[in-house]
Design a protein around this motif. Structure first.
Motif, PDB file in Angstrom:
ATOM      1  N   LEU A  86      14.871  -5.956 -17.051  1.00  0.00           N
ATOM      2  CA  LEU A  86      14.525  -5.032 -18.126  1.00  0.00           C
ATOM      3  C   LEU A  86      13.304  -5.558 -18.870  1.00  0.00           C
ATOM      4  CD1 LEU A  86      17.983  -4.056 -19.688  1.00  0.00           C
ATOM      5  CD2 LEU A  86      16.449  -2.601 -18.359  1.00  0.00           C
ATOM      6  N   SER A  87      12.203  -4.807 -18.836  1.00  0.00           N
ATOM      7  CA  SER A  87      10.950  -5.235 -19.471  1.00  0.00           C
ATOM      8  C   SER A  87      10.792  -4.558 -20.825  1.00  0.00           C
ATOM      9  CB  SER A  87       9.758  -4.886 -18.581  1.00  0.00           C
ATOM     10  OG  SER A  87       9.844  -5.555 -17.346  1.00  0.00           O
ATOM     11  N   ALA A  88      10.536  -5.360 -21.860  1.00  0.00           N
ATOM     12  CA  ALA A  88      10.325  -4.826 -23.201  1.00  0.00           C
ATOM     13  C   ALA A  88       8.939  -4.207 -23.303  1.00  0.00           C
ATOM     14  CB  ALA A  88      10.499  -5.921 -24.244  1.00  0.00           C
ATOM     15  N   ALA A  89       8.873  -3.016 -23.910  1.00  0.00           N
ATOM     16  CA  ALA A  89       7.595  -2.324 -24.060  1.00  0.00           C
ATOM     17  C   ALA A  89       6.838  -2.763 -25.305  1.00  0.00           C
ATOM     18  CB  ALA A  89       7.820  -0.814 -24.102  1.00  0.00           C
ATOM     19  N   ALA A  90       7.507  -3.445 -26.228  1.00  0.00           N
ATOM     20  CA  ALA A  90       6.865  -3.864 -27.473  1.00  0.00           C
ATOM     21  C   ALA A  90       7.597  -5.072 -28.024  1.00  0.00           C
ATOM     22  CB  ALA A  90       6.876  -2.724 -28.497  1.00  0.00           C
ATOM     23  N   PRO A 142      10.584 -10.345 -22.107  1.00  0.00           N
ATOM     24  CA  PRO A 142      10.000  -9.963 -23.399  1.00  0.00           C
ATOM     25  C   PRO A 142       8.602  -9.384 -23.245  1.00  0.00           C
ATOM     26  CG  PRO A 142       9.851 -12.333 -23.085  1.00  0.00           C
ATOM     27  CD  PRO A 142      10.653 -11.812 -21.926  1.00  0.00           C
ATOM     28  N   HIS A 143       8.180  -8.665 -24.269  1.00  0.00           N
ATOM     29  CA  HIS A 143       6.805  -8.173 -24.318  1.00  0.00           C
ATOM     30  C   HIS A 143       5.855  -9.366 -24.421  1.00  0.00           C
ATOM     31  CE1 HIS A 143       3.391  -5.644 -25.434  1.00  0.00           C
ATOM     32  NE2 HIS A 143       3.154  -6.485 -26.412  1.00  0.00           N
ATOM     33  N   ASP A 144       4.773  -9.316 -23.655  1.00  0.00           N
ATOM     34  CA  ASP A 144       3.782 -10.392 -23.682  1.00  0.00           C
ATOM     35  C   ASP A 144       2.406  -9.761 -23.824  1.00  0.00           C
ATOM     36  OD1 ASP A 144       1.859 -12.460 -22.668  1.00  0.00           O
ATOM     37  OD2 ASP A 144       3.722 -13.601 -22.421  1.00  0.00           O
ATOM     38  N   ALA A 145       1.734 -10.051 -24.910  1.00  0.00           N
ATOM     39  CA  ALA A 145       0.458  -9.394 -25.202  1.00  0.00           C
ATOM     40  C   ALA A 145      -0.598  -9.689 -24.151  1.00  0.00           C
ATOM     41  CB  ALA A 145      -0.035  -9.822 -26.581  1.00  0.00           C
ATOM     42  N   ASP A 146      -0.631 -10.914 -23.620  1.00  0.00           N
ATOM     43  CA  ASP A 146      -1.654 -11.257 -22.645  1.00  0.00           C
ATOM     44  C   ASP A 146      -1.436 -10.506 -21.329  1.00  0.00           C
ATOM     45  OD1 ASP A 146      -4.031 -13.018 -22.490  1.00  0.00           O
ATOM     46  OD2 ASP A 146      -3.004 -13.831 -20.742  1.00  0.00           O
ATOM     47  N   ILE A 147      -0.182 -10.383 -20.918  1.00  0.00           N
ATOM     48  CA  ILE A 147       0.120  -9.614 -19.712  1.00  0.00           C
ATOM     49  C   ILE A 147      -0.184  -8.148 -19.941  1.00  0.00           C
ATOM     50  CG2 ILE A 147       1.976  -8.839 -18.204  1.00  0.00           C
ATOM     51  CD1 ILE A 147       3.235 -11.571 -18.463  1.00  0.00           C
ATOM     52  N   ARG A 148       0.155  -7.627 -21.123  1.00  0.00           N
ATOM     53  CA  ARG A 148      -0.120  -6.232 -21.435  1.00  0.00           C
ATOM     54  C   ARG A 148      -1.619  -5.949 -21.408  1.00  0.00           C
ATOM     55  NH1 ARG A 148       2.808  -1.792 -21.154  1.00  0.00           N
ATOM     56  NH2 ARG A 148       4.546  -3.006 -21.948  1.00  0.00           N
ATOM     57  N   ALA A 200      -3.732 -12.120 -16.038  1.00  0.00           N
ATOM     58  CA  ALA A 200      -3.354 -12.967 -17.169  1.00  0.00           C
ATOM     59  C   ALA A 200      -3.312 -14.427 -16.743  1.00  0.00           C
ATOM     60  CB  ALA A 200      -1.994 -12.549 -17.717  1.00  0.00           C
ATOM     61  N   GLN A 201      -3.913 -15.281 -17.540  1.00  0.00           N
ATOM     62  CA  GLN A 201      -3.944 -16.700 -17.224  1.00  0.00           C
ATOM     63  C   GLN A 201      -2.579 -17.335 -17.493  1.00  0.00           C
ATOM     64  OE1 GLN A 201      -6.517 -18.310 -15.762  1.00  0.00           O
ATOM     65  NE2 GLN A 201      -7.361 -16.221 -15.644  1.00  0.00           N
ATOM     66  N   PRO A 202      -2.049 -18.102 -16.535  1.00  0.00           N
ATOM     67  CA  PRO A 202      -0.724 -18.692 -16.724  1.00  0.00           C
ATOM     68  C   PRO A 202      -0.590 -19.487 -18.013  1.00  0.00           C
ATOM     69  CG  PRO A 202      -1.452 -18.971 -14.462  1.00  0.00           C
ATOM     70  CD  PRO A 202      -2.626 -18.410 -15.223  1.00  0.00           C
ATOM     71  N   ALA A 203      -1.661 -20.188 -18.416  1.00  0.00           N
ATOM     72  CA  ALA A 203      -1.579 -21.022 -19.615  1.00  0.00           C
ATOM     73  C   ALA A 203      -1.434 -20.187 -20.891  1.00  0.00           C
ATOM     74  CB  ALA A 203      -2.813 -21.911 -19.720  1.00  0.00           C
ATOM     75  N   ARG A 204      -1.844 -18.903 -20.849  1.00  0.00           N
ATOM     76  CA  ARG A 204      -1.788 -18.067 -22.040  1.00  0.00           C
ATOM     77  C   ARG A 204      -0.527 -17.220 -22.111  1.00  0.00           C
ATOM     78  NH1 ARG A 204      -7.301 -14.961 -23.093  1.00  0.00           N
ATOM     79  NH2 ARG A 204      -6.057 -14.436 -24.932  1.00  0.00           N
ATOM     80  N   ILE A 205       0.242 -17.198 -21.034  1.00  0.00           N
ATOM     81  CA  ILE A 205       1.489 -16.448 -21.056  1.00  0.00           C
ATOM     82  C   ILE A 205       2.479 -17.167 -21.964  1.00  0.00           C
ATOM     83  CG2 ILE A 205       3.434 -15.664 -19.654  1.00  0.00           C
ATOM     84  CD1 ILE A 205       1.519 -15.325 -17.335  1.00  0.00           C
ATOM     85  N   ALA A 254      11.104 -15.611 -16.902  1.00  0.00           N
ATOM     86  CA  ALA A 254      10.810 -15.587 -15.468  1.00  0.00           C
ATOM     87  C   ALA A 254      11.657 -16.618 -14.728  1.00  0.00           C
ATOM     88  CB  ALA A 254       9.325 -15.850 -15.237  1.00  0.00           C
ATOM     89  N   ARG A 255      11.833 -17.789 -15.325  1.00  0.00           N
ATOM     90  CA  ARG A 255      12.696 -18.802 -14.703  1.00  0.00           C
ATOM     91  C   ARG A 255      14.141 -18.318 -14.651  1.00  0.00           C
ATOM     92  NH1 ARG A 255       9.101 -22.374 -17.531  1.00  0.00           N
ATOM     93  NH2 ARG A 255      10.477 -22.406 -19.354  1.00  0.00           N
ATOM     94  N   GLU A 256      14.593 -17.638 -15.708  1.00  0.00           N
ATOM     95  CA  GLU A 256      15.953 -17.087 -15.702  1.00  0.00           C
ATOM     96  C   GLU A 256      16.111 -16.026 -14.615  1.00  0.00           C
ATOM     97  OE1 GLU A 256      16.604 -15.661 -19.638  1.00  0.00           O
ATOM     98  OE2 GLU A 256      16.741 -17.661 -20.529  1.00  0.00           O
ATOM     99  N   LEU A 257      15.062 -15.228 -14.408  1.00  0.00           N
ATOM    100  CA  LEU A 257      15.111 -14.219 -13.361  1.00  0.00           C
ATOM    101  C   LEU A 257      15.194 -14.884 -11.986  1.00  0.00           C
ATOM    102  CD1 LEU A 257      14.965 -11.234 -12.577  1.00  0.00           C
ATOM    103  CD2 LEU A 257      12.466 -11.412 -12.657  1.00  0.00           C
TER     104      LEU A 257
END
Length: 294
Positions: A206-210, A236-242, A248-253, A261-264
């Motif tokens: 489930l991906s959060a939209a905000a 969760p919502h992630d501004a850099d991915i959005r 998106a740079q891994p260091a900024r996620i 992602a690890r839980e998934l």
């Protein structure tokens, strides 16, 4: 998190294989983002490849791999034997914090004629195995629930059923945690159940939209589904991915996104172990073309 989340992520045995079709019942459900995050989280535990099954002009993967100097799917002829090196050279490579993972997509210019790619999931399963990857993440393009209803009415084969029927498969069903997204997810789960598909080894993402608190409808859906599915994981919502998508740079996620992602990944591996044994059994190894003599 779902009931299997406490299982520890362990490296897959070298002879094991896992197939993870990332599916959804509606567009805009975050399939490519989920595949991206899951590949990043799975890579430290197994050789991982993402197969991009969308048409080139409708996929985010070709733009991300534009500078990767990969030969792409056009370099893999469907009617000729292949070496492992040839398959590997066709894949773009992504470097995460602790591991590398690969992407098989169409890297050609936008005006090139569309490739005639196989729709049969077994063809992608064999390609990933011949390439030496242990985990195949399929970023699918079909709508899962519609595909199943269409198959029931027409008698034609269903891609959803075919993906779920491959050996050592754990499907991931994606949805947005909005009212519309939850409604689409619930309908899809009813269809999957009616068609006898393996909900007990299916993980929901489930991906959060905000930003902000999880909507009450998403909490209620997660509670209802957790007893039927292998796990329900909230991303969760992630501004850099959005903003940047797959670039998106891994260091900024955000740290909480990486943790989700690890839980998934943990939920997927736990579902696989529950369904198929722990450690995973040996998988059949396809024959590959030997290197030509020097």
């Amino acid at each position: 998190m779902g009931k299997k989340s406490e299982s520890a992520c362990l490296k897959l045995p070298a002879s094991a294989r896992l197939v993870v079709p990332v599916m959804a019942a509606a567009g805009g459900s975050g399939r490519s983002t989920v595949a991206h995050l899951l590949a990043t989280a799975m890579a430290p535990f197994a050789e991982t490849v993402v197969a991009d099954l969308s048409p080139r002009l409708g996929s985010p993967w070709p733009a991300w791999t534009a500078d990767a100097q990969a030969e792409g799917l056009a370099a893999i002829p469907p009617d000729q034997p292949l070496t492992r090196d040839a398959i590997r050279h066709a894949a773009a490579v992504r470097q995460s914090d602790s591991a590398r993972w690969s992407v098989l997509t169409d890297t050609r210019e936008w005006h090139a004629a569309p490739l005639n790619l196989p729709s049969d999931p077994a063809a992608w399963y064999q390609l990933a195995a011949a390439g030496g990857w242990q985990v195949l993440l399929a970023d699918t393009a079909h709508l899962a629930a519609h595909d199943l209803i269409e198959s029931r009415c027409s008698g034609a084969p269903s891609l959803t059923q075919a993906w779920c029927g491959l050996p050592f498969t754990v499907p991931v069903l994606c949805a947005q945690s909005s009212a519309a997204g939850i409604q689409s997810l619930q309908q899809a789960v009813m269809v999957l159940h009616a068609e006898g598909l393996p909900l007990q080894r299916t993980v929901v993402a489930l991906s959060a939209a905000a930003d902000g608190r999880l909507p009450a409808i998403a909490k209620a859906a997660a509670t209802m589904l957790s007893a039927r599915m292998a796990a329900v994981v909230h991303l969760p919502h992630d501004a850099d991915i959005r903003t940047h998508g797959l670039s998106a740079q891994p260091a900024r996620i955000r740290a909480r996104t990486r943790q989700a992602a690890r839980e998934l990944a943990t939920a997927v591996l736990a579902a696989a172990h529950d369904a198929y044994d722990d450690p995973l059994p040996d998988a059949l190894q396809p024959a590959t073309r030997p290197h030509p003599a020097a």
